[in-house]
Design a protein around this motif. Structure first.
Motif, short mmCIF file in Angstrom:
data_model
loop_
_atom_site.label_atom_id
_atom_site.label_comp_id
_atom_site.label_asym_id
_atom_site.label_seq_id
_atom_site.Cartn_x
_atom_site.Cartn_y
_atom_site.Cartn_z
N THR A 1 42.29 36.68 50.47
CA THR A 1 43.13 37.80 50.05
C THR A 1 43.08 38.00 48.54
O THR A 1 43.02 39.13 48.04
CB THR A 1 44.59 37.56 50.49
N TRP A 2 43.11 36.89 47.79
CA TRP A 2 43.26 36.96 46.34
C TRP A 2 41.96 36.97 45.55
O TRP A 2 41.90 37.52 44.45
CB TRP A 2 44.10 35.77 45.85
N ARG A 3 40.93 36.34 46.04
CA ARG A 3 39.78 35.98 45.21
C ARG A 3 39.19 37.16 44.43
O ARG A 3 39.05 37.10 43.20
CB ARG A 3 38.69 35.32 46.07
N GLU A 4 38.85 38.23 45.11
CA GLU A 4 38.20 39.36 44.41
C GLU A 4 39.16 40.03 43.43
O GLU A 4 38.80 40.29 42.27
CB GLU A 4 37.70 40.38 45.43
N ALA A 5 40.37 40.28 43.86
CA ALA A 5 41.34 40.97 43.00
C ALA A 5 41.69 40.14 41.78
O ALA A 5 41.76 40.66 40.65
CB ALA A 5 42.60 41.30 43.79
N LEU A 6 41.90 38.85 41.98
CA LEU A 6 42.33 38.00 40.88
C LEU A 6 41.21 37.76 39.88
O LEU A 6 41.44 37.83 38.66
CB LEU A 6 42.83 36.67 41.44
N THR A 7 40.02 37.51 40.36
CA THR A 7 38.89 37.32 39.45
C THR A 7 38.62 38.59 38.65
O THR A 7 38.30 38.55 37.46
CB THR A 7 37.63 36.87 40.21
N GLY A 8 38.78 39.74 39.30
CA GLY A 8 38.60 41.01 38.59
C GLY A 8 39.67 41.23 37.54
O GLY A 8 39.39 41.76 36.45
N ALA A 9 40.90 40.83 37.84
CA ALA A 9 42.01 41.05 36.91
C ALA A 9 41.84 40.27 35.61
O ALA A 9 42.30 40.70 34.55
CB ALA A 9 43.33 40.68 37.58
N VAL A 10 41.22 39.09 35.70
CA VAL A 10 41.08 38.26 34.50
C VAL A 10 39.73 38.45 33.82
O VAL A 10 39.46 37.81 32.79
CB VAL A 10 41.29 36.77 34.83
N ALA A 11 38.89 39.33 34.33
CA ALA A 11 37.58 39.57 33.73
C ALA A 11 37.66 39.95 32.26
O ALA A 11 36.81 39.52 31.46
CB ALA A 11 36.83 40.65 34.53
N PRO A 12 38.66 40.72 31.82
CA PRO A 12 38.77 41.07 30.40
C PRO A 12 39.02 39.88 29.48
O PRO A 12 38.95 40.01 28.26
CB PRO A 12 39.95 42.05 30.36
N TRP A 13 39.31 38.71 30.05
CA TRP A 13 39.57 37.52 29.23
C TRP A 13 38.29 36.80 28.83
O TRP A 13 38.34 35.74 28.22
CB TRP A 13 40.44 36.54 30.00
N SER A 14 37.15 37.35 29.16
CA SER A 14 35.87 36.65 28.98
C SER A 14 35.59 36.27 27.53
O SER A 14 34.84 35.33 27.27
CB SER A 14 34.72 37.50 29.52
N ASP A 15 36.18 36.98 26.57
CA ASP A 15 35.94 36.67 25.16
C ASP A 15 36.99 35.73 24.57
O ASP A 15 36.95 35.42 23.38
CB ASP A 15 35.91 37.97 24.33
N GLU A 16 37.90 35.26 25.40
CA GLU A 16 38.97 34.38 24.92
C GLU A 16 38.74 32.95 25.42
O GLU A 16 38.00 32.72 26.37
CB GLU A 16 40.33 34.87 25.43
N VAL A 17 39.42 32.01 24.76
CA VAL A 17 39.43 30.64 25.27
C VAL A 17 40.45 30.58 26.39
O VAL A 17 41.62 30.88 26.19
CB VAL A 17 39.80 29.63 24.17
#
Length: 249
Positions: A145-161
């Protein structure tokens, strides 16, 4: 920097906040999935308490949790950082934060959730009972249920630690690509090491407290390691995505 924590089975009850409003939570792209999971949880807890107790894996002593889940939309809320309790949160000791350290903590700390996916430390949430391994009637596994939505939601964090301190089940709900994980080991006098299991939560809570309270920028992994070591933690940089925290027996 963002620090991702596991939730806890134990949570405080009550609160001074208005009832749950999904639109008030961080990561609004998760709203539809949150609605779906919440509706499935409330439905089973309202319609069949026996089935709900079995689905949630609750003993008879914890049967009241079904009633609390049924009241999800009407019960009061509290900031996520004060809602969760237990070993990790005892070590984090948020009650001792000053106004300044709380502000820093709320900007850095995020908490995994089987119900909400991921919430910011200051997000207002009600008491609930739902774990990552639960399969709700009509919904299937929470991982699916969560995997695709959650991974997509945090994608903008790719440049952060991103320091991912979540346990395995919550990590699997939505892995964060490139996130740094922490292995906790005990080193014995003969030099041998053993992975810490239960008390890993305690040590991760202490580490999260150090980093959440720090006035340093923590813009890269090197800064994270330096701040942790200055606070007395024994931290080894195992790779670009793995730190090892060494504790005494």
């Amino acid at each position: 920097m963002r620090i991702l924590l596991s939730p806890s089975e134990t949570k405080s009850v009550g609160g001074a906040g208005a009832p749950l409003d999904l639109a008030a939570l961080s990561l609004p792209s998760l709203t539809d999935t949150r609605q779906k999971v919440a509706d499935a949880l409330v439905s089973v807890c309202t319609e069949d308490s026996v089935q709900a107790q079995q689905a949630l894996g609750l003993s008879d002593a914890l049967a009241d949790e079904v009633t609390l889940d049924a009241q999800l939309w009407t019960s009061p809320t509290a900031p996520a950082l004060t809602r969760y309790t237990g070993v990790l949160y005892d070590a984090l000791d948020q009650a001792s934060f000053t106004k300044a350290t709380r502000a820093r903590a709320e900007s850095r700390l995020w908490i995994g959730s089987a119900l909400f996916g991921l919430v910011a430390a200051g997000d207002p949430i009600p008491h609930y009972r739902l774990s990552a391994g639960t399969k709700l009637p009509g919904l299937g596994t929470l991982r699916a249920t969560w995997r695709e939505a959650l991974t997509g939601a945090v994608a903008p964090w790719s440049d952060e630690v991103v320091l991912d301190l979540r346990s395995g089940g919550y990590h699997q709900l939505g892995p964060v690509p490139g996130a740094v994980t922490v292995d906790v080991v005990t080193e014995y006098p003969d030099g041998s090491r053993k992975v810490v299991s239960h008390f890993s939560k305690h040590h991760k809570g202490l580490l999260a407290r150090t980093l959440a309270n720090s006035r340093a920028e923590l813009a890269d992994l090197g800064a994270v390691v330096r701040v942790a070591r200055r606070a007395g933690h024994v931290i080894e940089r195992t790779s670009d995505t793995v730190l090892t925290m060494v504790t005494e027996p």
